[in-house]
Design an enzyme around this catalytic site. Structure first.
Site, PDB file in Angstrom:
ATOM      1  N   ASN A   1     -20.830 -51.508  -8.982  1.00 10.63           N
ATOM      2  CA  ASN A   1     -20.669 -51.524 -10.434  1.00 10.63           C
ATOM      3  C   ASN A   1     -21.099 -50.152 -10.964  1.00 10.63           C
ATOM      4  O   ASN A   1     -22.272 -49.788 -10.870  1.00 10.63           O
ATOM      5  CB  ASN A   1     -21.547 -52.644 -11.007  1.00 10.63           C
ATOM      6  CG  ASN A   1     -21.424 -52.776 -12.502  1.00 10.63           C
ATOM      7  OD1 ASN A   1     -20.673 -52.033 -13.132  1.00 10.63           O
ATOM      8  ND2 ASN A   1     -22.155 -53.714 -13.070  1.00 10.63           N
ATOM      9  N   PHE A   2     -20.149 -49.400 -11.482  1.00  8.12           N
ATOM     10  CA  PHE A   2     -20.452 -48.047 -11.956  1.00  8.12           C
ATOM     11  C   PHE A   2     -21.288 -48.067 -13.245  1.00  8.12           C
ATOM     12  O   PHE A   2     -21.835 -47.038 -13.643  1.00  8.12           O
ATOM     13  CB  PHE A   2     -19.151 -47.268 -12.211  1.00  8.12           C
ATOM     14  CG  PHE A   2     -18.448 -46.770 -10.961  1.00  8.12           C
ATOM     15  CD1 PHE A   2     -18.687 -47.330  -9.717  1.00  8.12           C
ATOM     16  CD2 PHE A   2     -17.536 -45.720 -11.029  1.00  8.12           C
ATOM     17  CE1 PHE A   2     -18.037 -46.870  -8.575  1.00  8.12           C
ATOM     18  CE2 PHE A   2     -16.876 -45.242  -9.896  1.00  8.12           C
ATOM     19  CZ  PHE A   2     -17.127 -45.815  -8.674  1.00  8.12           C
TER      20      PHE A   2
ATOM     21  N   HIS B   1     -22.258 -60.225 -17.158  1.00  7.76           N
ATOM     22  CA  HIS B   1     -23.311 -59.457 -16.487  1.00  7.76           C
ATOM     23  C   HIS B   1     -24.601 -59.567 -17.294  1.00  7.76           C
ATOM     24  O   HIS B   1     -24.564 -59.702 -18.519  1.00  7.76           O
ATOM     25  CB  HIS B   1     -22.885 -57.988 -16.354  1.00  7.76           C
ATOM     26  CG  HIS B   1     -23.766 -57.212 -15.438  1.00  7.76           C
ATOM     27  ND1 HIS B   1     -24.956 -56.660 -15.855  1.00  7.76           N
ATOM     28  CD2 HIS B   1     -23.658 -56.929 -14.122  1.00  7.76           C
ATOM     29  CE1 HIS B   1     -25.536 -56.059 -14.822  1.00  7.76           C
ATOM     30  NE2 HIS B   1     -24.767 -56.201 -13.758  1.00  7.76           N
TER      31      HIS B   1
ATOM     32  N   GLU C   1     -27.784 -62.622  -9.603  1.00  3.68           N
ATOM     33  CA  GLU C   1     -28.636 -61.434  -9.649  1.00  3.68           C
ATOM     34  C   GLU C   1     -29.893 -61.727 -10.467  1.00  3.68           C
ATOM     35  O   GLU C   1     -29.800 -61.882 -11.699  1.00  3.68           O
ATOM     36  CB  GLU C   1     -27.911 -60.267 -10.337  1.00  3.68           C
ATOM     37  CG  GLU C   1     -26.619 -59.858  -9.686  1.00  3.68           C
ATOM     38  CD  GLU C   1     -26.103 -58.516 -10.217  1.00  3.68           C
ATOM     39  OE1 GLU C   1     -25.779 -57.675  -9.384  1.00  3.68           O
ATOM     40  OE2 GLU C   1     -26.062 -58.322 -11.443  1.00  3.68           O
TER      41      GLU C   1
ATOM     42  N   ILE D   1     -32.927 -56.054 -11.116  1.00  2.00           N
ATOM     43  CA  ILE D   1     -31.777 -55.164 -11.311  1.00  2.00           C
ATOM     44  C   ILE D   1     -32.246 -53.742 -11.618  1.00  2.00           C
ATOM     45  O   ILE D   1     -33.108 -53.529 -12.469  1.00  2.00           O
ATOM     46  CB  ILE D   1     -30.867 -55.689 -12.456  1.00  2.00           C
ATOM     47  CG1 ILE D   1     -30.157 -56.969 -12.007  1.00  2.00           C
ATOM     48  CG2 ILE D   1     -29.836 -54.630 -12.866  1.00  2.00           C
ATOM     49  CD1 ILE D   1     -29.292 -57.608 -13.076  1.00  2.00           C
TER      50      ILE D   1
ATOM     51  N   GLY E   1     -31.105 -54.666  -6.684  1.00  2.00           N
ATOM     52  CA  GLY E   1     -31.943 -53.863  -5.795  1.00  2.00           C
ATOM     53  C   GLY E   1     -31.376 -53.624  -4.411  1.00  2.00           C
ATOM     54  O   GLY E   1     -32.051 -53.038  -3.564  1.00  2.00           O
TER      55      GLY E   1
ATOM     56  N   ALA F   1     -25.369 -51.376  -7.786  1.00  2.00           N
ATOM     57  CA  ALA F   1     -25.094 -50.225  -8.646  1.00  2.00           C
ATOM     58  C   ALA F   1     -25.965 -49.029  -8.260  1.00  2.00           C
ATOM     59  O   ALA F   1     -25.510 -48.102  -7.588  1.00  2.00           O
ATOM     60  CB  ALA F   1     -25.311 -50.598 -10.112  1.00  2.00           C
ATOM     61  N   SER F   2     -27.241 -49.063  -8.661  1.00  2.00           N
ATOM     62  CA  SER F   2     -28.070 -47.849  -8.595  1.00  2.00           C
ATOM     63  C   SER F   2     -28.223 -47.285  -7.185  1.00  2.00           C
ATOM     64  O   SER F   2     -28.379 -46.071  -7.026  1.00  2.00           O
ATOM     65  CB  SER F   2     -29.447 -48.115  -9.209  1.00  2.00           C
ATOM     66  OG  SER F   2     -30.060 -49.234  -8.629  1.00  2.00           O
TER      67      SER F   2
HETATM   68  O1  G3P Z   1     -24.006 -55.206 -11.211  1.00  2.00           O
HETATM   69  C1  G3P Z   1     -24.892 -54.876 -10.201  1.00  2.00           C
HETATM   70  C2  G3P Z   1     -26.257 -54.817 -10.652  1.00  2.00           C
HETATM   71  O2  G3P Z   1     -26.628 -55.382 -11.823  1.00  2.00           O
HETATM   72  C3  G3P Z   1     -27.305 -54.562  -9.682  1.00  2.00           C
HETATM   73  O3  G3P Z   1     -27.787 -53.318 -10.015  1.00  2.00           O
HETATM   74  O4  G3P Z   1     -28.885 -51.211  -9.608  1.00  2.00           O
HETATM   75  O5  G3P Z   1     -29.954 -53.331  -8.879  1.00  2.00           O
HETATM   76  O6  G3P Z   1     -27.966 -52.496  -7.671  1.00  2.00           O
HETATM   77  P1  G3P Z   1     -28.708 -52.544  -8.980  1.00  2.00           P
END
Ligand code: G3P
Length: 215
Positions: free
Chosen positions: A5-6, A89, A137, A142, A173, A194-195
């Site tokens: 997810n960008f 989301h 999630e 997140i 995460g 994402a991150s």
């Molecule tokens: O959409 C994916 C997300 O909410 C998870 O984010 O940065 O924890 O991988 P992250």
């Protein structure tokens, strides 16, 4: 399946979105992994013109052609090349009725749907809307460094029981191949992240490692 997810990360916006999308395409080609990306609505068109991997919108609105200024029209998202959409989301939560209508509209235009949920129970409650995938999630994880797979593996097991492995994605995460391996082993079909990628110094190396966790 891996979906990056960008979000609205600078490293994944406009020109940077195209570059990051190309890296995803390279890794998908080199590894044969099912890698998809979810980009901002404004970037869908150019990303789809430049790469040939599945692209999802980050959101659509349950509107129709006509009077809906500023909304994201499902038909437009489909027409410019997206194949699916994320809905609900944690960073863009929807009222239940709006979510239901949005899923219906997505299906009407031929977009598959990844519905996000904050808990396995909430995810299971969305089964009645028949989304294609449900991504569980835990919101508190997140964007952080602690992954759901290592800190709360019981969430994944519980989600697999309540939702079923075919539809289940998990995230929050997720950073490396070992995280992916655990998610799949505990019953998920894939991960949403994402991150780990958007903030990486070397996104290709991270993606190669992540893809290694799928096998
Ligand atoms: O959409 C994916 C997300 O909410 C998870 O984010 O940065 O924890 O991988 P992250």
């Amino acid at each position: 399946m891996i979906i990056t997810n960008f979000k609205t990360y600078q490293s994944a916006t406009a020109e940077n979105a195209i570059n990051l999308a190309s890296i995803h395409q390279d890794v998908a080609k080199e590894t044969g992994a099912d890698i998809r990306i979810s980009v901002q609505a404004v970037d869908i068109s150019r990303v789809c013109e430049n790469v040939n991997i599945p692209v999802l919108a980050q959101h659509i609105d349950p509107v129709n052609f006509g009077s809906a200024t500023g909304h994201i029209l499902p038909e437009a998202v489909k027409a410019i090349g997206a194949e699916g959409t994320i809905l609900n989301h944690s960073e863009n939560r929807l009222e239940r009725e709006v979510l239901k209508k949005s899923i219906e509209r997505a299906k009407e235009v031929g977009l598959y749907v990844v519905v996000c949920a904050e808990t396995p129970e909430e995810g299971a409650s969305f089964l009645e809307f028949d989304p294609d995938y449900i991504a569980v999630e835990p919101p508190e994880l997140i964007g952080g460094d602690i992954s759901v797979s290592t800190s709360q593996p019981e969430i994944i097991e519980n989600a697999a029981k309540l939702i079923g492995s075919e539809k289940l994605l998990v995230g929050a995460g997720v950073k490396n191949g070992e995280d992916v391996r655990i998610c799949i082993k505990l019953g998920a079909k894939g991960v949403l992240l994402a991150s780990g990628v958007t903030k990486a110094e070397d996104p290709k190396a991270v993606l190669m490692d992540l893809a290694g966790g799928l096998v």
